[in-house]
Write an enzyme that holds these catalytic residues in place. Structure first.
Site, PDB file in Angstrom:
ATOM      1  N   ASP A 124      17.424  -1.569  22.574  1.00  0.00           N
ATOM      2  CA  ASP A 124      18.324  -1.086  23.617  1.00  0.00           C
ATOM      3  C   ASP A 124      18.603   0.413  23.490  1.00  0.00           C
ATOM      4  OD1 ASP A 124      20.502  -2.498  25.665  1.00  0.00           O
ATOM      5  OD2 ASP A 124      21.249  -0.646  24.774  1.00  0.00           O
ATOM      6  N   ALA A 153      20.789  -1.878  28.466  1.00  0.00           N
ATOM      7  CA  ALA A 153      19.355  -2.000  28.739  1.00  0.00           C
ATOM      8  C   ALA A 153      18.891  -3.448  28.659  1.00  0.00           C
ATOM      9  CB  ALA A 153      18.558  -1.133  27.768  1.00  0.00           C
ATOM     10  N   ASP A 154      19.320  -4.168  27.622  1.00  0.00           N
ATOM     11  CA  ASP A 154      18.862  -5.548  27.440  1.00  0.00           C
ATOM     12  C   ASP A 154      19.290  -6.450  28.594  1.00  0.00           C
ATOM     13  OD1 ASP A 154      17.617  -4.991  25.074  1.00  0.00           O
ATOM     14  OD2 ASP A 154      19.171  -5.832  23.788  1.00  0.00           O
ATOM     15  N   PHE A 155      20.562  -6.381  28.942  1.00  0.00           N
ATOM     16  CA  PHE A 155      21.098  -7.382  29.857  1.00  0.00           C
ATOM     17  C   PHE A 155      21.265  -6.891  31.295  1.00  0.00           C
ATOM     18  CE2 PHE A 155      22.553  -8.484  25.574  1.00  0.00           C
ATOM     19  CZ  PHE A 155      21.911  -9.701  25.456  1.00  0.00           C
TER      20      PHE A 155
END
Length: 364
Positions: A124, A153-155
């Site tokens: 991330d 960024a991830d979710f």
């Protein structure tokens, strides 16, 4: 909750954060999600609400065949792997479409399916750094860019962006003869797209760049109490998940959490990492001194292709000129809004015809 996606079947190849999050959202809205996982996964998956779990060994041809069978009657395949992995497994999109032309293949990766960084490892912190937004998140008075918790960024740029793309692709099948597509979902590009407000209003100094601007963390209206000075670092991993200043006053984002990645980084830097866990303050100081020996762009070239989860921290005025973004034409230069780079929509959609044409050109 209304089951808006009732009747939609999803095959989720087990992966980390963004893919299970995307699958969970689809399941929450009524989709029938089947997760294909290892018998003893390295990381415990906790975002499996409403999903059906199956244990396959994808190193075995017979289990790959089982996945293909599931895909024949499914609407969506969630791909958590680096670019090219599905193809190596025998699950390339064109062959899957031979069995099911309506299959939507959502490929979630750090930097996208193309470009010079497509095979690079990252987390991330790296995707946020590459989006051009990290300096803005840190605030005007921050001593260095500070990575936000890995929701961004991830979710948001990953899982949520992918879910939106999937729903859009499902809708499109009603108008294109029932054809599926590939969704090329880059977490870096998804994060940049989320920052559209900042990109369009960055020239408004009272919001972002004045000393007490609203969104810097220094505005008296929004700031409560005093920011404490950084204290001694207690856990060693924090030393390899932060930003480091370079010779030219810019920064590198360093996020090699896993041993193989931080070992790669120490080899590239020529730093002895034996003291990482015994004396985190010492290794922090050593890394600070090491990164000050070269400029950010020099370090970027040093780490290119080294698989270390180390990336440059880009700002909003230069993000569109960086190699990976140029390769994929991720941004357009705006004549308005202070001349910032504006992120293009993410995820990308590849139609069956486009992917077929690309495959044909690659064979020539």
């Amino acid at each position: 909750m209304a089951r808006l996606l009732n009747g939609i079947k999803v095959v989720e190849l087990a992966g980390l954060a963004p893919v299970p999050h995307c699958g969970m959202m689809l399941a929450d809205f009524g989709a029938d999600v089947t997760v294909i996982d290892k018998k003893h996964p390295v990381v415990e998956q906790r975002m499996n609400r409403g999903k059906t779990m199956k244990e396959f060994d994808l190193r075995k041809p017979e289990d790959i065949k089982k996945v293909r069978e599931l895909c024949k009657t499914s609407d969506v395949l969630l791909d958590p792997y680096r670019p090219g992995t599905l193809e190596k497994m025998g699950l390339d999109p064109l062959s899957l479409w031979n069995d099911n032309k309506g299959l939507i293949i959502c490929r979630i990766s750090g930097y996208g399916q193309t470009g010079r960084m497509k095979d690079e490892a990252g987390h991330d912190i790296n995707y946020v750094a590459m989006s051009g937004m990290m300096p803005t998140f840190a605030g005007r008075e921050a001593s260095r860019p500070w990575p936000p918790v890995n929701m961004l960024a991830d979710f948001a740029g990953g899982g949520l962006s992918a879910a939106f793309g999937i729903v859009s692709a499902i809708h499109a099948r009603h108008h294109n003869g029932g054809k599926g597509c590939v969704l090329d979902c880059s977490m870096t590009e998804g994060t940049a797209y989320l920052a559209s407000f900042v990109q369009h209003y960055y020239d408004q100094s009272h919001l972002f760049t004045d000393k007490y601007a609203a969104f810097t963390g220094e505005c008296p209206i929004y700031r409560y109490g005093k920011v404490k000075e950084e204290v001694a670092i207690e856990n060693a991993w924090k030393n390899v998940f932060r930003t480091y200043k370079t010779k030219d006053g810019k920064f590198m984002a360093v996020g090699p959490l896993e041993p193989k990645f931080h070992q790669n980084m120490f080899e590239v830097l020529g730093v002895d990492g034996d003291d990482l866990f015994s004396d985190p303050e010492l290794i922090t100081k050593e890394l600070e001194e090491t990164f000050l020996q070269k400029t950010r762009d020099e370090w970027s070239k040093v780490f290119e292709g080294k698989d270390c989860c180390v990336t440059p921290v880009l700002d909003i005025h230069e993000v569109g000129t960086y190699g990976q973004h140029v390769d994929r034409q991720n941004f357009t230069k705006s004549d308005k809004f202070g001349g910032t780079w504006i992120a293009k929509p993410s995820p990308r959609v590849q139609t069956m015809e486009e992917l077929t044409a690309t495959a044909t050109r690659s064979k020539l």
